[in-house]
Design a protein around this motif. Structure first.
Motif, PDB file in Angstrom:
ATOM      1  N   ARG A 182      -2.982   4.000  -7.808  1.00 37.10           N
ATOM      2  CA  ARG A 182      -2.354   2.469  -6.002  1.00 37.10           C
ATOM      3  C   ARG A 182      -1.591   3.238  -5.542  1.00 37.10           C
ATOM      4  N   GLY A 183      -1.810   3.150  -4.427  1.00 36.42           N
ATOM      5  CA  GLY A 183      -1.126   3.061  -2.735  1.00 36.42           C
ATOM      6  C   GLY A 183      -1.311   4.324  -2.017  1.00 36.42           C
ATOM      7  N   LEU A 184      -2.262   3.937  -0.904  1.00 33.20           N
ATOM      8  CA  LEU A 184      -3.096   4.597   0.296  1.00 33.20           C
ATOM      9  C   LEU A 184      -2.166   5.986   0.695  1.00 33.20           C
ATOM     10  N   ARG A 211       9.373  -0.117   1.827  1.00 31.38           N
ATOM     11  CA  ARG A 211       8.472  -1.350   0.592  1.00 31.38           C
ATOM     12  C   ARG A 211       8.590  -1.801  -0.246  1.00 31.38           C
ATOM     13  N   GLY A 227       1.180   9.766   0.160  1.00 31.92           N
ATOM     14  CA  GLY A 227       1.225   8.568  -0.017  1.00 31.92           C
ATOM     15  C   GLY A 227       2.576   7.983  -0.165  1.00 31.92           C
ATOM     16  N   GLU A 228       2.408   6.944  -0.998  1.00 30.47           N
ATOM     17  CA  GLU A 228       3.046   6.676  -2.459  1.00 30.47           C
ATOM     18  C   GLU A 228       2.811   6.395  -2.963  1.00 30.47           C
ATOM     19  N   ASN A 229       2.836   6.639  -4.236  1.00 28.14           N
ATOM     20  CA  ASN A 229       2.791   6.173  -5.650  1.00 28.14           C
ATOM     21  C   ASN A 229       3.101   4.976  -6.027  1.00 28.14           C
ATOM     22  N   THR A 230       2.949   3.789  -5.875  1.00 28.61           N
ATOM     23  CA  THR A 230       3.961   2.132  -5.591  1.00 28.61           C
ATOM     24  C   THR A 230       3.748   1.899  -7.082  1.00 28.61           C
ATOM     25  N   LEU A 263       6.586  10.106  -3.944  1.00 26.44           N
ATOM     26  CA  LEU A 263       6.006  10.080  -2.854  1.00 26.44           C
ATOM     27  C   LEU A 263       4.498  11.387  -3.435  1.00 26.44           C
ATOM     28  N   ASN A 284       6.759   4.269  -8.050  1.00 26.34           N
ATOM     29  CA  ASN A 284       8.232   4.822  -6.830  1.00 26.34           C
ATOM     30  C   ASN A 284       8.176   6.098  -6.146  1.00 26.34           C
ATOM     31  N   CYS A 294       0.673  -0.923   0.141  1.00 22.94           N
ATOM     32  CA  CYS A 294      -0.186  -0.121  -0.103  1.00 22.94           C
ATOM     33  C   CYS A 294       0.756   1.235  -0.065  1.00 22.94           C
ATOM     34  N   GLY A 295       2.264   0.810   0.388  1.00 25.26           N
ATOM     35  CA  GLY A 295       3.295   2.198   0.713  1.00 25.26           C
ATOM     36  C   GLY A 295       2.740   2.993   1.303  1.00 25.26           C
ATOM     37  N   ILE A 296       1.980   2.639   2.530  1.00 24.93           N
ATOM     38  CA  ILE A 296       1.517   3.330   4.150  1.00 24.93           C
ATOM     39  C   ILE A 296       3.201   3.652   4.608  1.00 24.93           C
ATOM     40  N   ALA A 318       4.825   5.670   2.814  1.00 22.25           N
ATOM     41  CA  ALA A 318       5.013   7.516   2.646  1.00 22.25           C
ATOM     42  C   ALA A 318       5.186   8.073   4.374  1.00 22.25           C
ATOM     43  N   ASN A 326      13.511   3.389   0.178  1.00 28.14           N
ATOM     44  CA  ASN A 326      12.110   2.487   0.140  1.00 28.14           C
ATOM     45  C   ASN A 326      11.769   1.521   0.552  1.00 28.14           C
TER      46      ASN A 326
END
Ligand SMILES: Cc1cc2nc3c(=O)[nH]c(=O)nc-3n(C[C@H](O)[C@H](O)[C@H](O)COP(=O)(O)OP(=O)(O)OC[C@H]3O[C@@H](n4cnc5c(N)ncnc54)[C@H](O)[C@@H]3O)c2cc1C
Ligand code: SF4
Ligand code: SF4
Ligand code: SF4
Ligand code: SF4
Lengths: 475, 802
Positions: free
Chosen positions: B464-466, A42, B483-486, B491, B489, A22-24, A27, A40
């Motif tokens: 995509r990315g919470l 994640r 957040g991160e746009n996964t 932020l 890659n 999810c990338g939380i 971030a 990174n």
């Protein structure tokens, strides 16, 4: 295939499979923000689960600063720092140091206060890093100073004041000085360093490293006024009206909360920060045989460990919630327990008992956890009739610290001991006044303070440039 | 009654060992087990078979029965919970009484849980077959009693699922009681604005159905009502329903005069607190019944005090009556449909999203009310802080779903709901910038992908990315999302005017009470478990009870309606038959042995035993008895013959299982509904555990008599496990409290005799807790490892007299 590699214990491997990317974590991660795309968590985690063997030489493993911000928010409850730790230990065991060496270079190039961070954030010693390599790393980090060692000529005329010399203040001062601003730093205590100086135990950060860092700062032209408490020795308004065009408040959270129960005035009841400060000043402290520490944060943990080092025979932490809710760094809780600190969960002091003005022990309630409170953690409720007595020679109170904000003008809004800022640009409600670090977040970590300092410096530069341009056009 | 003599003829047993393709044969050496079975006493035929449950497999058994005069059959294959009825039927078709059949569970309890240990699994399969052969020799033929079915249904919950089920049954001609807790039926669907994927107006398609319910001659609608007690069994339930007073009679014409004068103003639950209502009110315009209702909690008139009479005066039809009392109704029904729906997740625990702290962060349910023409803002998209139309909004997906911090499952509707909401916004305010932050977009249903495409076409941005955090900009009250746009890659920092948290669905707060009433099971997620996930998806494990809608799992309206119709059909089938047979597993008193002590009657949860001290007689009321066997376990004199689970039959199973290597084994007694089913679930989930456990099935843990446990120990069993439903979840009311008492008594006795009491373990495990059972078995290995020969001998001696 590789996924089933034995490098990572099954339980962790299983839970980590549920990372939805999810990338939380990324971030939330201060290191990811400081290093932009170079770090990174994640994608590092994912890479580890695909092929842990290959990742043993990865530099990113060593760039996690153990702040656990990712864990606090990860929807799957994963603990990235501990997963990285498993691999780091393995890498050291196998003599694979490439990753570590690369990481040190990255830290040198991108992180302000790199030496301090190596000790207080990155903890290579937790992976049983070879002391020779550790020394080499320090050497490497120090070359940065040598490389850059020349006084910056101030290219801007707007002076900036930094109030507080903890990692947030130091970082902002660094960055602003490097941008060419004349910076003056105000510090109430007799030496700079903030909590690094006052609260941080020596075993965690050798004082020499701190002094070196500060000396380097001075060579950049930053003026440091110690023993100058803004609000007492000099007023906020004086700074504001007279010399300075921008202010950065980084006063940390140094005011201890009080228990607010009977017996708090007895001899033998001490405030945790005062206690740590005294130990760091090498003053004598007499704790007696049994020491109780009330609280569950990092300060409580440190105080408990230092109490042991100072010769107490038994140290017990009293925490009112359960282990899960404990705000202290999970790794450090484990370390403290290994050293022999015991933790009593779900208890809260009711009354401190004494004889002839001196403490004899504490009467406690057992607690039960109720509905979540405004911090999202379940509220402890004392169980009536569950009182019991614990004998102590000293009680150290560490139930949370807040910022001392009485010196601020009313225009700077605060809420419950925290200065309110816009977290994107660190602006307070007063124009030209910025704030960051523990004073804004409450007790947190060095790396978060450094990030705040960096963001503030960037934002102050922007603000001063804008103001100047406006003035220019106004003329 | 059955001719006892016929069961006394020499047993001629046929044993069939199933390969189940490779499901069993992949782990268990089936040929070896078949060979072994042929050596067992009374076994005439022993055969293996690729698929015993197939037509050919059944035919083989039938032919063998006829050709070889077999009078007992054992099938070693899957769980009896799955195929016992199949094989029993085959036996019957070949002229053999179906109670002369026994199964050995060598799939769920053996091959699937010991995938990597072929030798031990084969050994275990042999043991299980041996026990089944021993038991089958002692089985007795029986004839089942029939009971009539009441041709009425109770539907609990008046959401779309409950409404549909009630209408279907009523239209078929059955009488239906529909019980709803709130003042109106309609449920969540009434709160929603439009429905995906067709974008129909929700209330427009729901309201006609609601009014049909209100007018249907076969439906008795009980709103403001709650089920308080359930007794009885399939076909014959007796249900107590508490009907709370409305304080307004049916004379109400819904003119609203009363509301207008009511001085009380409070947030309206239906509009999730975004609008207000009075103390006398109707929840929403289309409510059924339309009769107004007084909320006594907030009305100025408290118990016995009349402080306000404004509404009474205002009502021209004199429909308001504060003297109404709560009523308890006693309903008799034959079938029950549980359609209690679901609640939404409360995101205030996720501090980083700032719900309740920041005004402009709202939930998706609040959004439904906001954008609804009948809602508080008249359908205008406004943000709460300043009532302005936002220029940009962000949706955050999976809030409280697919997470350790909320619920682990996918809530099924939120992705589509967000797409729908984004399109609604775009339809009316095309310039609003919309971001959707997600981890996976799940658009699996008919027409769903089209809707997703349409949203993209309209310019909705999916990232995509919470967000890790939502923070409010203090001056503007706008929100920053970081957040991160996964996929990139990178932020992101996005500034929007309003944030909508796409909250998940969780089991309704009443689920626990309902579970107890009907002794249902719930999955770990808290939703009701079906009798079989594929083949009986709307039947509850309790006979005569059916499930529909979100009570069973999160689902959308279409699936809720489909399931409701299915449940109605299933209930209808039962009622059309008019009668059900009850299993012949009730006790028969043996007067010669009975001392009329009355212990059996004391422990019977159903008061099904009458003790006649004068005539020295004990009588079992067959219709009331549920066959748990608790009485039989309690009787010290062997005076109750528990049919199909007799003392002798269980003892012989124990004997067979402890014949060799007893001290290395765990003898486990598991109740049919929870523990045994849980062990089945472990099998289905392929949860692996040590192969040294041997499970004996009883209907209820209450059947497990102390003498079984003592006998196992006297035979040198290493350890004994007694496992049943969680306290309160017992399928026979509270029979498992007797289990607990019995085990506790035995622990004391073991202590007294100097026997290590950790060799007897008690476990509560539900049908969903395979993991729990496996970990108990793992845990018990420690005890077994530490066990010395001396200790085994000691227990052997200590209990051998019994
Ligand atoms: C925000 C949101 C948006 C949605 N949007 C859509 C959409 O656009 N399209 C779509 O197909 N689906 C949508 N859904 C899903 C849809 O709402 C459900 O599928 C549907 O409402 C389920 O119906 P139900 O009858 O099972 O439950 P509910 O409608 O929730 O009804 C259950 C009823 O039972 C009552 N009840 C509960 N306990 C008791 C008790 N003990 N005694 C008596 N009564 C009781 C409750 O008060 C309630 O009236 C959405 C869901 C949410 C939360
Ligand atoms: S926050 Fe947790 S689930 Fe999300 S990407 Fe990071 S580790 Fe995976
Ligand atoms: S512990 Fe802190 S530094 Fe390490 S990955 Fe997590 S958020 Fe980043
Ligand atoms: S439906 Fe979509 S948003 Fe909802 S839980 Fe499932 S994946 Fe997440
Ligand atoms: S205790 Fe159980 S088996 Fe015995 S009579 Fe009662 S219900 Fe029937």
């Amino acid at each position: 295939m590789r996924l089933e590699s034995t490098l990572i214990p099954k339980k962790i491997r299983e839970s980590a499979k549920y990372c939805h990317e999810c990338g939380i974590c990324t971030a939330s991660c201060p290191m990811a923000e400081l290093l932009f795309t170079q770090y990174n968590p994640r994608s590092l985690l994912q890479a580890i689960f695909i092929d842990p063997e290959k990742m043993l030489v990865e530099d990113s493993l060593w760039l996690c600063a153990w702040c656990y911000k990712c864990f606090n928010r990860c929807p799957q409850g994963l603990k990235p720092p501990e997963i990285f730790q498993l691999l780091k230990t393995k890498a050291v065991k196998r003599g694979l140091f490439k990753g570590f060496k690369e990481a040190v270079k990255k830290i040198r190039n991108s992180i302000p206060l790199p030496v301090i961070c190596l000790y207080t954030c990155f903890h290579p010693e937790r992976a049983e890093m070879d002391s020779k390599l550790f020394a080499e790393a320090l050497e490497e980090l120090n070359t940065r100073r040598k490389l850059k060692k020349r006084k910056k000529t101030a290219i801007h005329k707007e002076k900036v004041a930094v109030i507080g010399s903890g990692p947030a203040g130091l970082t902002a001062a660094f960055d602003l000085a490097e941008m060419g601003y004349p910076v003056t730093m105000f510090e109430a205590l007799n030496e700079a360093g903030g909590m690094l100086r006052k609260g941080m135990p020596e075993y965690r950060l050798p004082r020499k490293a701190l002094r070196d860092e500060i000396r380097y700062l001075k060579t950049l032209g930053v003026k440091i006024k110690t023993k100058t408490r803004v609000g007492k020795d000099v007023s906020f308004n004086d700074l504001w009206r007279n010399e300075f065009k921008a202010l950065f408040i980084a006063v940390g959270a140094h005011k201890s909360r009080e228990l607010g129960i009977e017996g708090e005035g007895l001899e033998g009841v001490v405030d945790a920060l005062d206690f740590l400060w005294k130990v760091n000043m090498k003053r004598e402290v007499n704790l007696g045989y049994k020491v109780g520490v009330v609280g569950g944060g990092n300060v409580a943990i440190d105080a408990a460990r230092i109490a042991l080092h100072q010769g107490a025979k038994e140290v017990m932490i009293l925490y009112r919630r359960s282990r899960e809710e404990m705000p202290a760094n999970p790794w450090e809780i484990i370390e403290a327990e290994k050293e022999g600190v015991s933790i009593e969960f779900l208890v809260v002091p009711k009354k401190i008992m004494g004889q002839k003005g001196r403490i004899t022990g504490v009467e406690c309630f057992k607690t039960q956890l109720g509905e979540p409170d405004e911090t999202g953690r379940r509220r402890p409720i004392p169980v009536p009739g569950s009182e019991f007595f614990l004998e102590f020679d000293t009680i150290i109170v560490a139930i949370g610290e807040i910022a001392e904000t009485t010196f601020l003008p009313a225009e700077v809004e605060t809420y419950k001991g925290k200065i309110l800022v816009d977290p994107i640009n660190m602006k307070t409600s007063m124009k030209g006044v910025f704030a960051g670090g523990d004073a804004v977040t409450g007790p947190a970590t060095v790396i978060e303070a450094i990030l705040a300092g960096k963001k503030a410096a960037f934002s102050i530069d922007q603000y001063l440039t804008e103001t100047k341009n406006r003035e220019d056009t106004a003329w | 009654m059955v001719d006892r003599e016929s069961s006394k003829e020499e047993p001629r047993i046929g044993v069939y060992i199933c390969h189940c393709g490779l499901n069993i044969a992949g782990t268990v050496d089936v040929e070896e087990v078949t060979r072994f079975a042929s050596t067992l006493p009374n076994v005439i035929i022993s055969k293996d078979n690729r698929y015993t449950c197939s037509d050919q497999g059944q035919q083989l058994i039938k032919n063998d029965i006829k050709e070889n005069n077999l009078n007992r059959i054992v099938v070693a294959s899957c769980s009896p919970r799955l195929h016992e009825p199949t094989f029993r039927k085959a036996c019957e078709e070949a002229g053999l009484n179906k109670y002369l059949f026994e199964m050995a569970n060598i799939r769920e309890h053996c091959s699937w849980v010991h995938l990597n240990d072929k030798i031990e699994a084969t050994q275990k399969a042999k043991d299980l077959v041996k026990a089944a052969v021993a038991k089958v020799a002692l089985l007795e033929p029986a004839i089942e009693a029939e009971v009539p079915i009441t041709r009425k249904t109770l539907v609990i919950g008046g959401g779309i699922a409950g409404i549909q089920a009630a209408l279907d049954l009523a239209d078929t001609g059955y009488e239906v009681y529909l019980v709803e807790r709130e003042a109106s039926i309609g449920g969540r669907m009434a709160q929603i604005d439009k429905t995906f994927p067709t974008m129909d107006c929700s209330i427009c398609i729901l309201a006609p159905k609601m009014s049909d319910v209100g007018h249907h001659p076969n439906i008795t609608l009980l709103t403001n009502s709650e089920v308080k007690e359930v007794r009885g069994y399939i076909g014959n339930f007796k249900v107590k329903v508490l009907k709370k007073p409305r304080y307004v009679t049916d004379d109400c014409s819904a003119c609203n005069e009363c509301s207008e004068v009511c001085p009380v103003n409070i947030p309206n639950e239906f509009d999730v607190g975004l609008a207000t209502r009075r103390a006398i009110y109707t929840p929403f315009a289309q409510a059924v019944p339309s009769t107004y209702v007084v909320d006594k909690e907030v009305c100025l008139n408290k118990e016995g005090i009349m402080a306000c009479d404004k509404c009474i005066i205002a009502c021209e039809r004199q429909a308001i009556n504060f003297d109404m009392e709560p009523e308890t109704l006693e309903l008799e029904v034959g079938t029950i449909i549980v359609a209690t729906g679901a609640d939404v997740y409360d995101p205030s625990a996720l501090l980083n999203y700032g719900y309740t702290r920041y005004l402009n962060v709202i939930t998706s349910l609040e959004f439904e009310r906001l954008i609804n023409a009948g809602g508080p803002s008249g359908g205008s998209l406004i943000r709460p802080s300043d009532m302005k139309i936002p220029e940009s909004v962000a949706f955050i997906q999976c809030v409280g779903s697919r997470s350790e911090k909320g619920n682990p499952y996918c809530s099924n509707v939120c992705c589509m709901n967000t797409i729908k909401d984004s399109l609604l916004i775009k339809e009316h305010w095309p310039r609003v910038q919309i971001y959707v932050f997600y981890v996976d977009m799940r658009t699996f249903g008919k027409g769903f992908e089209d809707l997703y495409r349409r949203a993209k076409e309209k310019g909705v941005i999916f990232i995509r990315g919470l967000p890790a955090e939502v923070v409010e900009e203090r001056k503007t009250r706008n929100l920053w999302l970081t957040g991160e746009n996964t996929l990139q890659n990178k932020l992101y920092k996005v500034n929007v005017d309003m944030v909508i948290l796409s909250v998940g669905i969780q089991p309704c707060q009443d689920s626990e009470a309902i579970q107890r009433f009907f002794t249902l099971s719930r999955t770990n997620d808290g939703f009701f478990m079906e009798a079989h996930p594929k083949l009986r998806p709307v039947d509850a494990p309790t006979g005569g009870v059916f499930l529909a809608g979100c009570a069973e799992s999160p689902k959308d309206i279409k699936d809720s309606v489909t399931q409701a119709s299915a449940a109605a059909a299933r209930a209808g089938i039962l009622m059309a038959q008019g009668k059900v047979t009850v299993e012949a597993i009730t006790p028969k008193p043996i007067p010669e042995n009975c001392r009329v002590c009355g212990l059996c009657a004391q422990v019977c949860p159903y008061n099904a035993i009458i003790v006649d001290k004068e005539n020295k007689l004990v009588e079992v009321i067959e219709a009331a008895c549920a066959g748990c066997g608790t009485c039989g376990a309690e009787c010290q004199f062997g005076a109750l013959h528990m049919r199909h689970f007799t003392d002798d039959q269980i003892m012989t199973q124990i004997d067979a299982l402890t014949e060799d290597d007893a001290s290395k084994k765990i003898i486990a007694f598991c109740c049919n509904w929870c523990a045994y089913a849980g062990a089945d679930f472990a099998g289905v989930s392929r949860i692996q555990y040590p192969p040294n456990v041997r499970i004996i099935r009883t209907m209820c843990s209450g059947r497990i008599s102390s003498k079984f446990i003592e006998h196992a120990l006297s035979r040198g069993a290493g350890a004994v496990l007694v496992a049943g439903c969680h306290p309160g979840d017992c399928h026979y009311i509270g029979a498992n409290y007797q289990t607990k008492k019995r085990v506790e008594r035995l622990w004391k006795k073991m202590e007294r005799l100097g026997v290590n009491k950790s060799r007897l373990q008690l476990l509560w495990a539900s049908a969903a807790e395979g993991e729990r059972i496996a970990s108990k078995i793992n845990e018990m290995q420690v005890t077994l490892k530490g066990l010395t020969t001396k200790e085994v001998e000691k227990a052997r001696e200590a209990f051998s007299d019994n």
